[in-house]
Design a protein around this motif. Sequence first.
Motif, short mmCIF file in Angstrom:
data_model
loop_
_atom_site.label_atom_id
_atom_site.label_comp_id
_atom_site.label_asym_id
_atom_site.label_seq_id
_atom_site.Cartn_x
_atom_site.Cartn_y
_atom_site.Cartn_z
N ARG A 1 0.84 -1.19 0.00
CA ARG A 1 0.00 0.00 0.00
C ARG A 1 0.88 1.25 0.00
O ARG A 1 1.84 1.34 0.74
CB ARG A 1 -0.91 0.01 1.22
N ARG A 2 0.49 2.20 -0.83
CA ARG A 2 1.20 3.48 -0.86
C ARG A 2 0.20 4.62 -0.92
O ARG A 2 -0.79 4.57 -1.66
CB ARG A 2 2.14 3.55 -2.07
N VAL A 3 0.47 5.67 -0.14
CA VAL A 3 -0.39 6.85 -0.10
C VAL A 3 -0.13 7.70 -1.34
O VAL A 3 1.02 7.88 -1.77
CB VAL A 3 -0.13 7.66 1.18
N ILE A 4 -1.20 8.24 -1.91
CA ILE A 4 -1.09 9.06 -3.11
C ILE A 4 -0.43 10.40 -2.79
O ILE A 4 -0.79 11.07 -1.81
CB ILE A 4 -2.47 9.30 -3.75
N SER A 5 0.53 10.79 -3.60
CA SER A 5 1.14 12.11 -3.50
C SER A 5 0.39 13.11 -4.40
O SER A 5 -0.07 14.15 -3.95
CB SER A 5 2.61 12.05 -3.91
N HIS A 6 0.25 12.76 -5.66
CA HIS A 6 -0.48 13.62 -6.60
C HIS A 6 -0.86 12.81 -7.83
O HIS A 6 -0.35 11.71 -8.06
CB HIS A 6 0.35 14.85 -6.99
N VAL A 7 -1.75 13.39 -8.61
CA VAL A 7 -2.20 12.78 -9.86
C VAL A 7 -1.93 13.75 -10.99
O VAL A 7 -2.26 14.94 -10.91
CB VAL A 7 -3.71 12.44 -9.79
N ASP A 8 -1.31 13.25 -12.06
CA ASP A 8 -1.02 14.05 -13.25
C ASP A 8 -2.03 13.66 -14.33
O ASP A 8 -1.95 12.57 -14.90
CB ASP A 8 0.41 13.77 -13.72
N MET A 9 -2.98 14.55 -14.61
CA MET A 9 -4.04 14.22 -15.56
C MET A 9 -3.60 14.37 -17.01
O MET A 9 -4.28 13.89 -17.92
CB MET A 9 -5.28 15.08 -15.29
N GLU A 10 -2.47 15.02 -17.27
CA GLU A 10 -2.00 15.12 -18.65
C GLU A 10 -1.57 13.76 -19.18
O GLU A 10 -1.79 13.45 -20.35
CB GLU A 10 -0.83 16.12 -18.72
N ASN B 1 -2.34 10.91 -17.23
CA ASN B 1 -3.11 9.95 -16.43
C ASN B 1 -2.18 9.06 -15.60
O ASN B 1 -2.18 7.84 -15.71
CB ASN B 1 -4.01 9.08 -17.32
N SER B 2 -1.38 9.70 -14.76
CA SER B 2 -0.45 8.96 -13.90
C SER B 2 -0.70 9.32 -12.44
O SER B 2 -1.10 10.43 -12.11
CB SER B 2 1.00 9.26 -14.27
N VAL B 3 -0.47 8.33 -11.57
CA VAL B 3 -0.58 8.54 -10.14
C VAL B 3 0.80 8.36 -9.52
O VAL B 3 1.58 7.51 -9.95
CB VAL B 3 -1.60 7.55 -9.51
N HIS B 4 1.11 9.18 -8.51
CA HIS B 4 2.44 9.18 -7.91
C HIS B 4 2.30 9.01 -6.39
O HIS B 4 1.35 9.51 -5.78
CB HIS B 4 3.17 10.48 -8.24
N PHE B 5 3.29 8.32 -5.80
CA PHE B 5 3.22 7.95 -4.39
C PHE B 5 4.07 8.87 -3.53
O PHE B 5 5.03 9.49 -4.00
CB PHE B 5 3.72 6.51 -4.19
N GLN B 6 3.74 8.89 -2.23
CA GLN B 6 4.54 9.64 -1.26
C GLN B 6 5.80 8.89 -0.87
O GLN B 6 6.77 9.49 -0.42
CB GLN B 6 3.69 9.94 -0.02
N LYS B 7 5.79 7.57 -1.02
CA LYS B 7 6.93 6.73 -0.66
C LYS B 7 7.08 5.67 -1.74
O LYS B 7 6.08 5.11 -2.21
CB LYS B 7 6.70 6.08 0.71
N LYS B 8 8.30 5.35 -2.14
CA LYS B 8 8.50 4.42 -3.23
C LYS B 8 8.17 2.98 -2.83
O LYS B 8 8.22 2.61 -1.65
CB LYS B 8 9.93 4.49 -3.75
N LEU B 9 7.85 2.17 -3.82
CA LEU B 9 7.55 0.76 -3.62
C LEU B 9 8.83 -0.03 -3.37
O LEU B 9 9.92 0.37 -3.78
CB LEU B 9 6.85 0.18 -4.86
N ARG B 10 8.66 -1.17 -2.75
CA ARG B 10 9.81 -2.09 -2.57
C ARG B 10 10.24 -2.67 -3.91
O ARG B 10 11.42 -2.77 -4.22
CB ARG B 10 9.42 -3.21 -1.60
N PHE B 11 9.27 -3.09 -4.71
CA PHE B 11 9.55 -3.62 -6.05
C PHE B 11 9.00 -2.64 -7.09
O PHE B 11 7.89 -2.13 -6.94
CB PHE B 11 8.87 -4.98 -6.25
N PRO B 12 9.74 -2.39 -8.16
CA PRO B 12 9.22 -1.50 -9.20
C PRO B 12 8.05 -2.14 -9.94
O PRO B 12 8.00 -3.35 -10.13
CB PRO B 12 10.42 -1.30 -10.13
#
Length: 747
Positions: free
Chosen positions: A266-275, A277-288
């Motif tokens: 689980r990762r908390v959302i940092s922001h969403v880029d609608m240009e 359509n990407s979602v970005h996390f506040q903390k990186k994942l263990r696996f890409p």
Amino acid sequence: MINFAFLGSYLAAMLFLRSQVMTDQQQNFTESKRSCPNQPMGIHLVPRDHDVDVFYLDATNGDDAFSGKWEISDNGTGPFKTLSGAMLGIQRARRLTKRARLFVKQGVYHVNKRINLKEKDSNLEIIGVRNSKGNRPLISGAVKISGRDFFPFSQTNRHTIYAAHFNGTCSSHVFIGSKRLVRARKPNLDRWTGADLTGWGPYLYMRDLLKPTKKCNIRGSGGYTQRHCPSENRWGFKFSEGDINPNWYRLTEAEILVFNAWTAERRVISHVDMEENSVHFQKKLRFPVGKHPNPSGFRFVVENIFEELDTVGEFYCDSDSQRFYLIPPDGALEQEDVYVAQSPVFILGRNVENLSFQDLSFKHSHDNHFSGYNGRPGLIQLENCDGIQFKRCEFANIGYTGIFTNMVKNMGVTDCTFSDVGNIALTVEYNSDPTDEYAPRNIMVKQNTFVGCGVYSMYQPTCIHVKGVQNIVVSKNNVGMSSYAGIRVGWQKVFTKDYVTPGQYVFYVTENNVHHYGNGILNDFGGIYLSSNMQDCGIAQNMSICHIHALISNNTIHNSESYYYGAIGVYTDTAASSVSVTRNWIYKLADCAVNFHCGQNNIAVNNMIYHISPKRVFGVCNPSVGDDGRMPRQTMTFQHNVIYITNTAARLYGRGDFWVNSVPKVDWNNYYFKPSSYQQFTAFFSKTMAPSEWVENAGNDGNSVVADPLFKDLLKDDYRLTETSPGFKQNIESVDLRYVLSDSGAC
């Protein structure tokens, strides 16, 4: 040559649907049918002892200002009122040379702050006194919202959303009565029951990676495991239009559940880029994202979104407005209250000796917002302790781990029930130093019931995980409904081959009923899953120190399902060695019965295997054991087993399995193919050899037979051999494990 007792008309191939694996997920959770003693229903039934300081605890009539030495409140004295008050009072009043015994009267005891036990709290018994209905005293870490405090807030197309004032801390772990609520999510569960695994689908699917390359992309063209994924793909992904809305209320508190191969994060959302359509996390994942294309399925779920509060069983907690929202089942709020978990650790004991808990119920723990491989926080945590007992206790509605011990020896957990556990029900941790005074030894986990493990956290969860150095026994437990493994053993520095005398083991896993595990969520696990450690045995491949010394015997292991691969029966990973798998019933799995993933001195003997999967029956070594494609020399024996094959696509070995230096010893087995297929028979034994070459060149199965083993009753899952079974000529013994199915688990 093989004794071809192989009759039939070579019927056409027929694949069994994998959905048959999970025909009835709940069928093995009836109460144990064994004869159980009556439990004491009152203090007077517990023997008195003049060498014991006795104290009493009563949530209704007690007072922490009392001495606690009297059962009834009278004339300014009487029992304690709170558990924390009782612990402080006992520390002040007890005689240090005597044992102390605390009787806990039936009632509810709230733990708002962690209770710390130290060496001076040794020799303490905490005993619950059940009421006339057999109910245990309840120790809870939740804030209760009365069902009567909720009011209709708004109306969806199908349901009424109710709200109540709430000034506690918002939690992911909330319960209405004994049923777990789920955070408002997208997409919804198919049907909320209150006993759900939050990793269940349906799912949303990623549109693309943040940074796709030729070796790491959504098509998986970089290989089965895409090992060269840019680090940018740890920070988010691209989604399809409509799946994520940047205008959601409190967007930066919404979480994405991202599935990998054998974990989900689980990762908390940092922001969403609608240009894009990407979602970005506040903390990186263990696996890409992209590392495990097929096993991950590029699945995700969005949680904790107020706008998605639209179906029964969902909730949303708003700390700003101090309101709690939910959609309850019809009429539930008239009968049930809502419990919001607050406390992650109820009791922390360090350097305590001779501590016991009996007939107590522990519920409603928080996870402290932790998600990872650490077994902490545990509702009860014990470190550097000796002589610990849990008897007839209940652990339910757990946010993370139920019981967590680190460097604890001489411990028993018996006749307890564990249900609805966020991560792992019971963890026995070890610091890998066998000379340590508290290195785990003489651990007994016996006759317990585990149902619902890895309900929320999915970093390779399990119901039981034991480590240690001597006499670690896991026996007669009923283990099921896990999102990953049933029982895990090891993941530690293990031992030399001569660490134990012949015929002795470090780990004894016997007479357990392990079933309905995996549940289609993750991959690469076993009902009983053993491992050494990656540094010694996967990377360095120093096989002289990779011996785990485990006996896996007389277990029933059945009904597994993975998302893509690896719902194995008994799985020895990372070259774990000196494992004996014998006299088990292994049936109706989605993958192989036994997988010796490299390792030496491993044997699978006299097991009854009923194989319905299109995948392999028996797994061996492959290059994924380490990080550079090397494999150690592997030695193993697979003899005197019954293998009943019902899927025409099944083979003895998988396409990625092979061995170096030594061919496994495979002989004296009783095979049977139904429906019979000559094409399957000729390709079954080895992907590189015809049956005659398998026998003459490899020296395998020269004494095996292909014939109906004549099980007693397949429709009733009775895998005893009838008196005329051809298996007896192979020196295969009939194994009767009906008592394991009926008698395992707590009373």
